[in-house]
Design an enzyme around this catalytic site. Structure first.
Site, PDB file in Angstrom:
ATOM      1  N   LYS A   1       0.832  -1.211   0.000  1.00 41.75           N
ATOM      2  CA  LYS A   1       0.000   0.000   0.000  1.00 41.75           C
ATOM      3  C   LYS A   1       0.863   1.255   0.000  1.00 41.75           C
ATOM      4  O   LYS A   1       0.548   2.239  -0.659  1.00 41.75           O
ATOM      5  CB  LYS A   1      -0.939   0.012   1.212  1.00 41.75           C
ATOM      6  CG  LYS A   1      -2.188  -0.854   1.030  1.00 41.75           C
ATOM      7  CD  LYS A   1      -3.397  -0.003   0.678  1.00 41.75           C
ATOM      8  CE  LYS A   1      -4.582  -0.811   0.198  1.00 41.75           C
ATOM      9  NZ  LYS A   1      -5.484  -1.220   1.256  1.00 41.75           N
TER      10      LYS A   1
ATOM     11  N   LYS B   1     -12.664   0.416  -6.940  1.00 36.44           N
ATOM     12  CA  LYS B   1     -13.046   1.820  -6.910  1.00 36.44           C
ATOM     13  C   LYS B   1     -11.872   2.723  -7.286  1.00 36.44           C
ATOM     14  O   LYS B   1     -12.045   3.782  -7.862  1.00 36.44           O
ATOM     15  CB  LYS B   1     -13.630   2.203  -5.562  1.00 36.44           C
ATOM     16  CG  LYS B   1     -12.657   1.983  -4.434  1.00 36.44           C
ATOM     17  CD  LYS B   1     -13.273   2.334  -3.114  1.00 36.44           C
ATOM     18  CE  LYS B   1     -12.257   2.205  -2.007  1.00 36.44           C
ATOM     19  NZ  LYS B   1     -11.714   0.837  -1.837  1.00 36.44           N
TER      20      LYS B   1
ATOM     21  N   LYS C   1      -9.113  -5.678 -12.859  1.00 36.93           N
ATOM     22  CA  LYS C   1      -9.915  -6.077 -11.707  1.00 36.93           C
ATOM     23  C   LYS C   1     -10.833  -4.922 -11.294  1.00 36.93           C
ATOM     24  O   LYS C   1     -10.389  -3.769 -11.255  1.00 36.93           O
ATOM     25  CB  LYS C   1      -8.959  -6.441 -10.568  1.00 36.93           C
ATOM     26  CG  LYS C   1      -9.608  -6.754  -9.251  1.00 36.93           C
ATOM     27  CD  LYS C   1      -8.516  -7.054  -8.222  1.00 36.93           C
ATOM     28  CE  LYS C   1      -9.083  -7.400  -6.895  1.00 36.93           C
ATOM     29  NZ  LYS C   1      -9.392  -6.541  -5.913  1.00 36.93           N
TER      30      LYS C   1
END
Ligand code: TRP
Length: 327
Positions: A112, A197, A194
């Site tokens: 991340k 959002k 994929k």
């Protein structure tokens, strides 16, 4: 009944990937387990602390969709994390015994930080994300945690924290949970990647029908099939990937064959997909409208869920405090 617990972050509106991947599974599990499902709004703050105003709206959307998709407050406990302060209380206690090295090694932490470049993730809260998640789970002494494969490292650290607690305090207040990995269909986004959002390629449960229709109709298909009369390769088309999730076996064969032999055009193929997508979405839209027409209903569901969750949490906290010799 064995306990199941899972949560979702209010970091965006719910899309059909979340519906088919997670929420439908939650709905099935409520029949067989004592389930606790919650909106992890504190977790959303770890990556969104600079712009928290969206969280409330996303939380309301998640709760509405939980009910619209079939979670039944008579069968399961639905609540919001920040309304049960024991999550924070257990989090602070677990943070005392969690070695930094465990957190720095979590793969999602490094990934991340690499991936999200436009927001600051150099905070204590973000590093501690898995400790908060561990508190969420251990607080309810849950046996199973239905999650996607990406969450398995978090479950592993939860188990390690539970073991460390048991070892340090010779106490079994915290149970080691297991991930419940169902066979989730992978839902492709309208751009072929994929569905997510963050890629802006999702079909949302709160998209009006005409928006859903437009998103499908404007999808790129097999880019090598130039003319309607050219034979195509369904595997090159993201529309076909969505058919795999939403269409019957017969229809899937029919569109595949139609594409390969140029018997149907891409618009025909998309129309069939839209029809099948609407079959899934229409009952949800209807329920969303019914729920929205009853102001106060969501608040009531959450208030009663918070009470039930709070009672279960208090039991565990009693044992934990005793183990630690807290006053
Ligand atoms: N980290 C989870 C996710 O991003 C959300 C979450 C927070 C969760 N607390 C949890 C999931 C506890 C399962 C159990 O999907």
């Amino acid at each position: 009944m064995e306990r199941v617990l899972s949560g979702m972050q209010p970091s965006g509106y719910l899309h059909i990937g979340n519906l088919m991947g997670a929420l439908r599974n939650w709905v099935r599990l409520q029949e067989e387990y004592e389930c606790f499902y919650f909106v992890a709004d504190w977790h959303a703050l770890t990556t969104n602390y600079a712009n928290p105003s969206v969280i409330r709206d996303y939380t309301a959307d998640l709760l509405l969709n939980f009910l619209a998709a079939g979670l039944d407050p008579e069968k399961c406990t639905i609540f919001v994390q920040s309304k049960v302060p024991a999550h924070a209380e257990l989090h602070v206690l677990l943070s005392m015994i969690t070695p930094l090295g465990w957190l720095e090694r979590v793969p999602t932490y490094k990934e991340k930080k690499e991936e999200i470049r436009n927001r600051d993730l150099g905070t204590y809260g973000f590093l501690g994300y898995p400790v908060l998640q561990s508190a969420d789970i251990l607080l309810y002494r849950a046996k199973y945690v239905p999650v996607g494969i990406d969450q398995v490292p978090h479950l592993e650290i939860t188990r390690e924290i539970a073991r460390r607690f048991a070892f340090l305090y010779k106490n079994d207040a915290l149970l080691e949970p297991e991930p419940l990995l169902a066979e989730f269909p992978k839902v492709t986004g309208v751009d072929g990647r994929k569905m997510s959002k963050s890629y802006d390629n999702a079909v949302y449960l709160n998209d009006p029908p005409e928006v859903v229709e437009k998103k499908i109709l404007t999808m790129v298909t097999d880019t090598q099939r130039m003319r309607r009369t050219d034979p195509g390769d369904p595997e090159r088309s993201p529309v076909f990937q969505l058919h795999k999730v939403f269409s019957s076996k017969d229809e899937l064969d029919e569109v595949a064959e139609g594409c390969r032999k140029a018997k149907i055009g891409c618009i025909d193929c998309k129309r069939i997909l839209i029809r099948n997508l609407f079959k899934v979405l229409e009952p949800i839209w209807t329920k969303r409208r019914e729920i929205s027409a009853r102001p106060g209903l969501l608040d009531e569901v959450v208030a009663s869920g918070v009470q039930k969750a709070g009672r279960a949490a208090a039991e565990t906290m009693g044992m934990v405090k005793e183990a630690l010799g807290l006053y």
